[in-house]
Design an enzyme around this catalytic site. Structure first.
Site, PDB file in Angstrom:
ATOM      1  N   ASP A  62      -7.935  -5.483   0.320  1.00 44.00           N
ATOM      2  CA  ASP A  62      -8.549  -6.273  -0.795  1.00 44.00           C
ATOM      3  C   ASP A  62      -8.137  -7.920  -0.614  1.00 44.00           C
ATOM      4  O   ASP A  62      -8.546  -8.835  -1.059  1.00 44.00           O
ATOM      5  CB  ASP A  62      -7.907  -5.853  -2.265  1.00 44.00           C
ATOM      6  CG  ASP A  62      -8.474  -4.592  -2.661  1.00 44.00           C
ATOM      7  OD1 ASP A  62      -9.662  -4.277  -2.507  1.00 44.00           O
ATOM      8  OD2 ASP A  62      -7.742  -3.688  -3.056  1.00 44.00           O
ATOM      9  N   HIS A 120       0.762  -1.239   0.059  1.00 46.63           N
ATOM     10  CA  HIS A 120      -0.105   0.014   0.001  1.00 46.63           C
ATOM     11  C   HIS A 120       0.899   1.245  -0.047  1.00 46.63           C
ATOM     12  O   HIS A 120       2.025   1.460   0.603  1.00 46.63           O
ATOM     13  CB  HIS A 120      -0.715   0.024   1.160  1.00 46.63           C
ATOM     14  CG  HIS A 120      -1.987   1.089   0.976  1.00 46.63           C
ATOM     15  ND1 HIS A 120      -1.771   2.108   1.259  1.00 46.63           N
ATOM     16  CD2 HIS A 120      -3.307   0.615   0.663  1.00 46.63           C
ATOM     17  CE1 HIS A 120      -3.136   2.823   1.176  1.00 46.63           C
ATOM     18  NE2 HIS A 120      -3.992   1.930   0.919  1.00 46.63           N
TER      19      HIS A 120
HETATM   20  N1  CMC Z   1       4.029  -7.555  -4.865  1.00 47.58           N
HETATM   21  C1  CMC Z   1       5.313  -7.468  -5.209  1.00 47.58           C
HETATM   22  N2  CMC Z   1       6.025  -6.417  -4.815  1.00 47.58           N
HETATM   23  C2  CMC Z   1       5.531  -5.166  -4.697  1.00 47.58           C
HETATM   24  C3  CMC Z   1       4.241  -5.162  -4.231  1.00 47.58           C
HETATM   25  C4  CMC Z   1       3.386  -6.516  -4.518  1.00 47.58           C
HETATM   26  N3  CMC Z   1       2.102  -6.560  -4.291  1.00 47.58           N
HETATM   27  N4  CMC Z   1       3.715  -3.959  -4.023  1.00 47.58           N
HETATM   28  C5  CMC Z   1       4.928  -3.395  -4.048  1.00 47.58           C
HETATM   29  N5  CMC Z   1       5.958  -3.976  -4.297  1.00 47.58           N
HETATM   30  C6  CMC Z   1       7.285  -3.623  -4.284  1.00 47.58           C
HETATM   31  C7  CMC Z   1       7.677  -2.846  -5.976  1.00 47.58           C
HETATM   32  O1  CMC Z   1       8.155  -3.958  -6.631  1.00 47.58           O
HETATM   33  C8  CMC Z   1       8.616  -1.758  -5.229  1.00 47.58           C
HETATM   34  O2  CMC Z   1       9.904  -2.650  -5.155  1.00 47.58           O
HETATM   35  P1  CMC Z   1      11.343  -1.946  -5.585  1.00 47.58           P
HETATM   36  O3  CMC Z   1      11.327  -0.739  -4.385  1.00 47.58           O
HETATM   37  O4  CMC Z   1      12.346  -2.938  -5.074  1.00 47.58           O
HETATM   38  O5  CMC Z   1      11.233  -1.523  -6.807  1.00 47.58           O
HETATM   39  C9  CMC Z   1       8.310  -1.353  -3.800  1.00 47.58           C
HETATM   40  O6  CMC Z   1       7.532  -2.533  -3.288  1.00 47.58           O
HETATM   41  C10 CMC Z   1       7.417  -0.423  -3.791  1.00 47.58           C
HETATM   42  O7  CMC Z   1       6.238  -0.368  -4.597  1.00 47.58           O
HETATM   43  P2  CMC Z   1       5.610   0.683  -5.445  1.00 47.58           P
HETATM   44  O8  CMC Z   1       4.900   0.116  -6.624  1.00 47.58           O
HETATM   45  O9  CMC Z   1       6.533   1.831  -5.461  1.00 47.58           O
HETATM   46  O10 CMC Z   1       4.802   1.245  -4.239  1.00 47.58           O
HETATM   47  P3  CMC Z   1       3.470   2.182  -4.650  1.00 47.58           P
HETATM   48  O11 CMC Z   1       3.145   2.720  -3.265  1.00 47.58           O
HETATM   49  O12 CMC Z   1       3.599   3.067  -5.762  1.00 47.58           O
HETATM   50  O13 CMC Z   1       2.257   1.126  -4.795  1.00 47.58           O
HETATM   51  C11 CMC Z   1       0.581  -0.390  -4.609  1.00 47.58           C
HETATM   52  C12 CMC Z   1       1.283   0.760  -3.960  1.00 47.58           C
HETATM   53  C13 CMC Z   1      -0.944  -0.876  -3.607  1.00 47.58           C
HETATM   54  C14 CMC Z   1      -0.090   0.002  -5.930  1.00 47.58           C
HETATM   55  C15 CMC Z   1       1.366  -1.779  -4.911  1.00 47.58           C
HETATM   56  O14 CMC Z   1       1.681  -2.065  -3.601  1.00 47.58           O
HETATM   57  C16 CMC Z   1       0.596  -2.764  -5.540  1.00 47.58           C
HETATM   58  O15 CMC Z   1       0.851  -2.872  -6.684  1.00 47.58           O
HETATM   59  N6  CMC Z   1      -0.002  -3.811  -4.762  1.00 47.58           N
HETATM   60  C17 CMC Z   1      -0.884  -4.923  -5.435  1.00 47.58           C
HETATM   61  C18 CMC Z   1      -2.036  -4.499  -5.916  1.00 47.58           C
HETATM   62  C19 CMC Z   1      -3.091  -4.213  -4.777  1.00 47.58           C
HETATM   63  O16 CMC Z   1      -3.184  -4.724  -3.803  1.00 47.58           O
HETATM   64  N7  CMC Z   1      -3.810  -2.874  -4.734  1.00 47.58           N
HETATM   65  C20 CMC Z   1      -4.501  -2.685  -3.861  1.00 47.58           C
HETATM   66  C21 CMC Z   1      -4.356  -1.427  -2.970  1.00 47.58           C
HETATM   67  S1  CMC Z   1      -5.144  -1.238  -1.323  1.00 47.58           S
HETATM   68  C22 CMC Z   1      -6.857  -0.689  -1.950  1.00 47.58           C
HETATM   69  C23 CMC Z   1      -6.897   0.560  -2.652  1.00 47.58           C
HETATM   70  O17 CMC Z   1      -6.941   1.318  -1.542  1.00 47.58           O
HETATM   71  O18 CMC Z   1      -6.921   0.603  -3.602  1.00 47.58           O
END
Ligand code: CMC
Length: 429
Positions: A363, A306
């Protein structure tokens, strides 16, 4: 004494105030930055940018805290109903009994959908995703319910809020029935908001739906947990689109489109699809974890991670308990819950997930709860959208009521070509 931050630029010192929220979060107020220094800030995807001051929802991602209008999410999930929580978010206070009764009567009065809208519904291709249908239908509401000239602005806004909250639920159930080719079930005046929705989804002339109070309670909890989450992607979309002073239906429709994405509200559907894939592949977790950790693979563990929570999402804890409770009451086991529990256990001890602070989010378990209710997979994001509606409405209201309101318009740092001359077509290589 007011604290400030100093910027030294070309030998000149500029001072900008630090402002503090009621829970102690601090920010540099850079409103006059460009005017005074000629600089702008660059913060792609906005992880460091506060776009507004808000008194609706407080969340602390480090400590796993979520409160609506000051009230902890755990208390609301345990003691409130979705309609009461919606009232709280929109009006700022819990309703008195009389106010709640009036609100329920209004929700009931506005629950029917204009019959002409059915033709609209019936012409969507059968395979259309319900989120696309819902965003189009919400946008279309303005055409079916134009502004009422004889009402005051306040009355008009009140009616629009209630109309949206009530009709979105009817339209969601209606789109499901039409997608099956079944007769639409109308709302009933004698049922509560959540029971009414389940009845419109599942009642049928050949198999009357028996309302299960445990499922009604689970749906209340599901929608309360989704009701607001401060400046997330879809809420930011509602505020941004709303800042151009479009009508509320158009702004909410934009929010639904943003929520559709698998990284946001589409994640509940994506989680269950992932768990099914793991099940179909024999239940082994390692290949999926390896893919999630591989930077060259776009696959992510859905339902994990998140932007704000760097600890266990408080909503996920409640959702997990709700999943256990509902399945126990139904005396059923869901193999997907068992896979999810194993996956959580392994991921929470895996160095990659630990180092990246990746915990289950709302989720991760919500799909299990929706499956137990019989909600079909492609309706999962729609369920999120119905729940998020009070949040979108209250954030829109706060935004347009703000005396300092201005149209939202970020800037950019241009990194493209410098000025060059147009080359006529016949001279290009
Ligand atoms: N699985 C594997 N690696 C992950 C995941 C994941 N679910 N989420 C983040 N990471 C890693 C990402 O690869 C990155 O790694 P590195 O720094 O080594 O490159 C690091 O963690 C930071 O990730 P980010 O994409 O920069 O983080 P963000 O804040 O931009 O994204 C997120 C947040 C929720 C989009 C992401 O965690 C994700 O894609 N999760 C899976 C989708 C999901 O479950 N979404 C629902 C969110 S909660 C409901 C809502 O509020 O919508």
């Amino acid at each position: 004494m007011e604290q400030t931050v100093k910027i030294i630029l070309d030998g000149r010192t500029y001072e900008f105030p630090i402002i503090e929220g009621t829970e102690g979060e601090r920010a540099i107020d850079i409103r006059n930055l460009r005017k005074e220094t000629g600089l702008i800030t660059l913060d792609p995807s906005y992880p460091n940018t506060g776009s507004c001051k808000s008194s609706i929802t407080f969340m602390d991602g480090e400590r796993g805290i979520l409160r609506y209008r000051g009230i902890p999410i755990e208390q609301l999930a345990e003691q409130s109903s979705f309609t009461e929580t919606a009232y709280l978010l929109i009006n700022g206070e819990l309703p008195t009994r009389q106010e709640l009764n009036r609100f329920s009567v209004m929700l009931n009065d506005h629950s029917l959908v204009h019959e002409d809208m059915r033709h609209f519904f019936e012409n969507f291709p059968r395979r259309a995703h319900p989120m696309g249908i819902l965003s189009s239908m919400v946008n279309a509401l303005r055409a079916f319910y134009p502004e009422l000239q004889e009402r005051t602005e306040e009355e008009e806004i009140d009616i629009t809020f209630t109309r949206l909250l009530s009709k979105v639920r009817t339209m969601a159930a209606m789109s499901y029935k039409i997608s099956l080719g079944h007769r639409v079930v109308y709302p009933r005046y004698d049922l509560t908001y959540c029971a009414n929705f389940l009845n419109m989804m599942f009642d049928s002339p050949v198999r009357p739906y028996v309302i299960d109070p445990d499922l009604v309670q689970a749906l209340n909890v599901f929608w309360i947990l989704h009701a607001d989450h401060e400046q997330n992607c879809s809420t930011a979309a509602v505020r941004l689109v709303g800042s151009a002073r479009v009508n509320l239906y158009a702004a909410i429709s934009a929010g639904i489109c943003a929520l559709w994405g698998p990284l946001h509200g589409g994640a509940n559907q994506a989680v269950v699809e992932m768990l099914m894939e793991i099940q179909a592949a024999g239940g082994e977790l390692e290949p999926f974890l390896a893919r999630a950790k591989d930077r060259d693979d776009p696959f992510r563990l859905m339902g994990f991670g998140h932007r704000v929570y760097k600890t266990y999402d408080p909503r996920a804890k409640i959702m997990k308990r709700t999943a256990h409770r509902v399945l126990a009451k139904q005396k059923r086991r869901d193999p997907l819950l068992e896979i999810a529990l194993r996956l959580e256990e392994v991921a929470l001890t895996d160095p990659y997930f630990v180092e990246h602070n990746l915990y289950p989010n709302v989720d991760f378990y919500s799909g299990i709860v929706l499956r137990a209710m019989g909600i079909p997979l492609n309706m999962f994001p729609v369920m999120f959208a119905i729940g998020r509606l009070p949040g979108w409405i209250s954030q829109w209201k706060e935004s347009v009521d703000d005396p300092g309101w201005r149209v939202h318009r970020p800037r950019q740092i241009y990194v493209g070509q410098g000025k060059r001359d147009y080359v006529p077509l016949e001279q290009r290589g």
